[in-house]
Design a protein around this motif. Structure first.
Motif, mmCIF file in Angstrom:
data_model
loop_
_atom_site.group_PDB
_atom_site.id
_atom_site.type_symbol
_atom_site.label_atom_id
_atom_site.label_comp_id
_atom_site.label_asym_id
_atom_site.label_seq_id
_atom_site.Cartn_x
_atom_site.Cartn_y
_atom_site.Cartn_z
ATOM 1 N N GLY A 142 -2.142 -28.478 -0.754
ATOM 2 C CA GLY A 142 -1.499 -27.373 -0.140
ATOM 3 C C GLY A 142 -0.928 -26.453 -1.138
ATOM 4 O O GLY A 142 0.027 -25.732 -0.644
ATOM 5 N N ALA A 156 3.465 -15.436 11.484
ATOM 6 C CA ALA A 156 2.802 -16.427 12.400
ATOM 7 C C ALA A 156 1.530 -16.367 12.834
ATOM 8 O O ALA A 156 1.107 -15.098 12.890
ATOM 9 N N TYR A 203 -5.729 -18.749 12.705
ATOM 10 C CA TYR A 203 -4.849 -18.103 12.090
ATOM 11 C C TYR A 203 -4.980 -16.828 11.482
ATOM 12 O O TYR A 203 -4.384 -15.861 11.977
ATOM 13 N N TYR A 204 -6.182 -16.859 10.928
ATOM 14 C CA TYR A 204 -6.700 -15.458 10.533
ATOM 15 C C TYR A 204 -6.918 -14.450 11.317
ATOM 16 O O TYR A 204 -6.929 -13.224 10.966
ATOM 17 N N GLU A 250 9.237 -14.399 10.400
ATOM 18 C CA GLU A 250 8.460 -15.635 10.985
ATOM 19 C C GLU A 250 7.372 -15.113 11.833
ATOM 20 O O GLU A 250 6.135 -15.447 11.707
ATOM 21 N N ASP A 261 -2.003 -18.199 15.419
ATOM 22 C CA ASP A 261 -2.475 -19.295 16.416
ATOM 23 C C ASP A 261 -3.040 -20.281 15.501
ATOM 24 O O ASP A 261 -3.958 -20.100 14.409
ATOM 25 N N ASP A 262 -2.733 -21.519 15.867
ATOM 26 C CA ASP A 262 -2.999 -22.657 15.001
ATOM 27 C C ASP A 262 -4.783 -22.739 14.764
ATOM 28 O O ASP A 262 -5.390 -22.935 13.851
#
Lengths: 561, 315
Positions: A164, A440, A446-447, A436, A442-443
């Motif tokens: 990570g 933020a 994301y991009y 945030e 969507d899982d």
């Protein structure tokens, strides 16, 4: 040609460039440092250029005699998580890690490179293999020796996606897992994915996740703070404080051969709120605030007990036009129209009391990165803006939306853009999100969903980068993960490839001039300013080093009575 | 009274379950996730997904809730996802800090506001009454971040009489700790004084108009005995209820004061946990504050019941 011969060849080339007036002396020093030429060698080069040695910027001259001992108190925000060098990304984490860990290379005040755990480095003739010679006789504070194996495990660790590390996004496409090899106990070889003349920056403190850890590191930095740095982490209390003591066996010596660090210790108090930090400084409870925010710092400027130092930095607030969507898609005049609405000096005055450096929508800005080709200033010009707006197909004006986070000075900047665009007929609607929400997504995608990469027009804050190419690679290449503009200009991309692999300074400079002018003309993003960095300290505190953002090198810091 | 306590304690259980469910649900709809908070904006989404998976943050909501609740009731509060420290000691330490600050503030607030309120009530409609009412009410409307900054500037930065931080160096005595809490307690006093004093004043005015007080006065009972023997006990009922309702806020709602005075209390902890989606830490802190809220209200009700037989009888 061997690496050593290549380096000598390159040195002659640099001297030649300066003599021909194609390069400034300061730029030559920076380039010499990237190619691993030692300070002495660079000095000889300067002498070869003729004339006297140029004094680098900073507080180097007029310092009092160092005083040994004492514990210095710092104040700043808490790291978001544990100060694990592999994953840190915020000010708190970077300041703390810097005290007890070290990098192969450090940055100097001109964004040049200076040897730290690496004593020298050389590229192969093709520029895709770099050999680093490590400093000998350095030990970690657990007693184990610092060797090539520690470098290999440290760099491979950040290259492994499972760990990570944010460094991966800088290194991807440059260095792949398995690309680091220990040649012998004190020599490391990096085999790159492609020739890259700015590679040393990638393993410098400019890429702060590449701190060198002991090969046995297990991710438990707070319980097991093993490093080679000037201080030792003695106590760590999450969200409250960190206490450091002098590393008695530190390898560093000052110019007079005295053992470093001068201080006995350092205490870092973690305080999120900026005004609370400022009050602590003014009350005399703490000695240093590594990063001072312009807003609210007026009281500090006038305080007779405090000194506010200004450091060059290249942090920006990127205003990106998302070229995947209307109205910015295929509409260069519209993007340029917005650029001509900005009164950059007024913005600098309003946001930074006029202390930042002006930018003109290109990364190759000579005032920020010495030696860059000259950029063309873009003053506010409403006639031009209206003409461009009309060319863009909006003679009666246009409504656009600017999305930004309620973070730092971004809301004020957004309002200034709104005000300055109005007279040209560009009505800016502001969409303010929480920090945030802005980052933020969507899982599942994301991009494809996060506002900062998908909203039509955005303001995103970027910390200092030591070279224009590093900025550009991170946000302007079509495959850059962090491209908010989604710009894809094939001519620029192919030139940029050439730029990254060109060692010859004359041709590199020509390529840079083209890159700069295409970037400015096409205007994928607005760069109205490069933020200078403030650090506040008591008047009896001297010798803190640290260019760019967040770095705070206390190894030569001291406090007089 | 015992029945009242028993019933109220039983009622706390469903309330806490409901609160814990709500926190989970809210944390779910808030933007962002814990993996992103830990790795920051420069990590790639693949890396964030990997971390969320490792932390178990990608399991379905009900599954995560049941696992957490099961562990929580057996005393296993888990580790903070972000700080990687056990939740229970972290929360308890912050709670103890907050209790000390709230307790100290209450010791200053309660007697002062009652004295001021009763005094105003007894001098009803005089210039003194009006002065007290107007000045305490004006203090109440000053937000704590304004009064806090002004006080800090005057007493800590300018005069240097009091420390700028609320936390003394380690190893300080209890008295020292209180000395460090003086400055943060004053803005709280400003906020609460007007509110509680008004209640005390209203109670006083009401009770002083009651026939039995008039009788006592006419009978020639000395004023001091009228006030302490008859009036206060009855006039305090609304005041105690208000104090009870403020205790919870004084413990869990002091985010601004804690921030300004650099005090590691539970208010700050909750905000940080919420911002970073650190659910184990958030749940434990919020539930502890909820418990304190309920207990302080319960205590207030018991005191009221003891003060006023009518309420006691009515249950």
């Amino acid at each position: 040609m061997t690496n050593g011969e290549f380096r000598r060849e390159y040195a002659y080339h640099l001297v030649d460039e300066v003599k021909k007036g194609r390069m400034t002396r300061r730029q030559m020093l920076v380039r010499a440092s990237v190619f691993g030429l030692s300070v002495t060698a660079a000095g000889q080069l300067l002498a070869a250029c003729g004339g006297s040695d140029e004094e680098p910027a900073g507080e180097a001259s007029g310092l009092p005699e160092p005083v040994m001992g004492g514990t210095i108190k710092l104040i700043g925000p808490a790291p978001i998580t544990d100060p694990d060098p592999v994953t840190i990304y915020d000010q708190g984490g970077i300041v703390l890690v810097y005290q007890f860990l070290e990098y192969l290379i450090d940055l100097d005040n001109n964004n040049g490179l200076k040897p730290k755990l690496a004593e020298s480095w050389t590229p192969s003739e093709t520029g895709d293999v770099w050999t680093f010679n490590l400093r000998q006789g350095v030990t970690f504070n657990d007693g184990s020796p610092f060797e090539a194996e520690d470098v290999v495990t440290s760099i491979e660790r950040v290259l492994d996606p499972a760990n990570g590390s944010g460094a991966l996004s800088q290194l991807s496409g440059v260095l792949s897992p398995g690309g680091v090899k220990a040649v012998d106990q004190y020599t490391v070889e990096f085999t790159l994915d492609k020739p890259y003349v700015d590679f040393p920056y990638m393993v410098s403190s400019g890429n702060y996740n590449t701190a060198i850890l002991n090969r046995k590191y297990k991710g438990d930095i707070v319980d097991n703070p093993v490093g080679t740095g000037p201080f030792l982490l003695k106590e760590y209390k999450s969200k409250q404080k960190a206490v450091f003591v002098k590393n008695p066996t530190y390898w560093g010596k000052d110019a007079q051969g005295r053992q470093l660090p001068y201080l006995d210790g350092m205490e870092y108090t973690m305080v999120e709120d900026n005004s609370a930090q400022n009050l602590q400084l003014q009350s005399g409870a703490v000695d240093v605030q590594p990063q001072t925010i312009f807003q609210g710092a007026q009281a500090l400027f006038g305080d007779p007990n405090l000194r506010v130092d200004i450091y060059p930095s290249s942090g920006i607030r990127e205003v990106a036009f998302n070229m995947n969507v209307d109205p910015w898609k295929d509409n260069k005049p519209l993007r340029q129209a917005v650029a001509y609405c900005l009164d950059r000096e007024a913005i600098n005055k309003a946001l930074y009391d006029g202390r930042s450096l002006l930018g003109y929508d290109t990364f190759w800005e000579p005032t920020v990165f010495p030696g860059s080709p000259p950029s063309t200033a873009r003053a506010q010009d409403y006639d031009m803006a209206k003409q461009l707006l009309s060319d863009a197909g909006y003679p009666d004006g246009i409504d656009i939306t600017l999305t930004h986070a309620k973070y730092l000075e971004n809301p004020q900047y957004a309002q200034l853009i709104q005000e300055q665009c109005k007279p040209a007929g560009i009505n800016v609607k502001l969409e303010q999100l929480s920090y945030e929400a802005y980052y933020a997504g969507d899982d599942a995608d994301y991009y494809g969903t996060t506002p900062w990469l998908n909203a039509p027009m955005t303001i995103t804050e970027w910390g200092s980068r030591p070279a224009p190419g590093i900025f550009a690679a991170a946000m302007l290449l079509p495959d850059a993960v962090w491209s908010s503009s989604h710009w894809n200009n094939p001519e620029w991309v192919s030139l940029f490839d050439q730029y990254q692999s060109t060692a010859d300074e004359a041709s590199r400079s020509d390529v840079a001039a083209k890159l700069s002018s295409i970037q400015q003309d096409d205007t994928p993003i607005l760069i109205a300013f490069y933020i200078t960095q403030l650090r506040t300290q008591k008047k009896n505190v001297f010798g803190i080093q640290g260019p760019g953002s967040f770095y705070c090198d206390l190894s030569q810091a001291f406090m007089t009575a | 009274v015992l029945r009242l306590i028993g019933r109220r304690l039983l009622l706390m259980i469903p309330t806490l379950i409901l609160a814990s469910l709500l926190i989970f649900a809210l944390a779910e709809v808030l933007p962002g996730d814990v993996g992103r908070s830990i790795l920051g904006p420069y990590a790639t989404q693949e890396q964030v997904d990997l971390l969320n998976q490792k932390l178990g943050a990608d399991a379905p909501l009900y599954e995560r809730y049941l696992t957490w609740a099961g562990n929580f009731v057996t005393g296993d509060w888990g580790d903070s996802l972000l700080l990687e420290v056990p939740v229970m000691p972290t929360v308890m330490e912050a709670l103890a800090n907050s209790l000390l600050l709230a307790g100290f503030a209450l010791v200053l607030i309660v007697p002062t506001s009652i004295v001021v309120g009763v005094f105003a009530g007894l001098r009803r409609d005089t210039a003194l009454d009006r002065t007290i009412t107007v000045s305490t009410l004006s203090m109440t409307v000053i937000p704590e971040f304004v009064s806090g900054v002004v006080l800090l500037y005057v007493f800590a930065v300018w005069l240097k009489w009091l420390p700028v931080s609320a936390m003394p160096p380690e190893g300080s005595s209890f008295i020292d700790r209180l000395y460090y809490l003086i400055l943060p307690a004053i803005p709280l006093m400003f906020l609460e004084l007007g509110y509680i004093a008004r209640m005390a004043r209203v109670g006083t005015v009401q009770v002083m108009g009651m026939p039995y007080i008039r009788t006592a006065v006419l009978k020639g009972v000395p004023q001091r005995r009228v006030i302490f023997g008859h009036m206060l006990r009855n006039a305090m009922v609304p005041t105690v209820t208000v104090i009870g309702s403020q205790v919870g806020w004084l413990i869990g709602g002091l985010v601004v004061i804690e921030w300004l005075f650099v005090y590691p209390g539970i208010g700050q902890l909750m905000v940080q946990a919420a911002q970073t989606h650190d659910i184990p830490l958030l749940e434990a802190s919020v539930l502890m504050v909820a418990v304190i809220y309920m207990i302080s209200n319960l205590i207030a009700d018991i005191v009221v019941a003891l003060l006023s037989p009518r309420i006691r009888m009515g249950g």
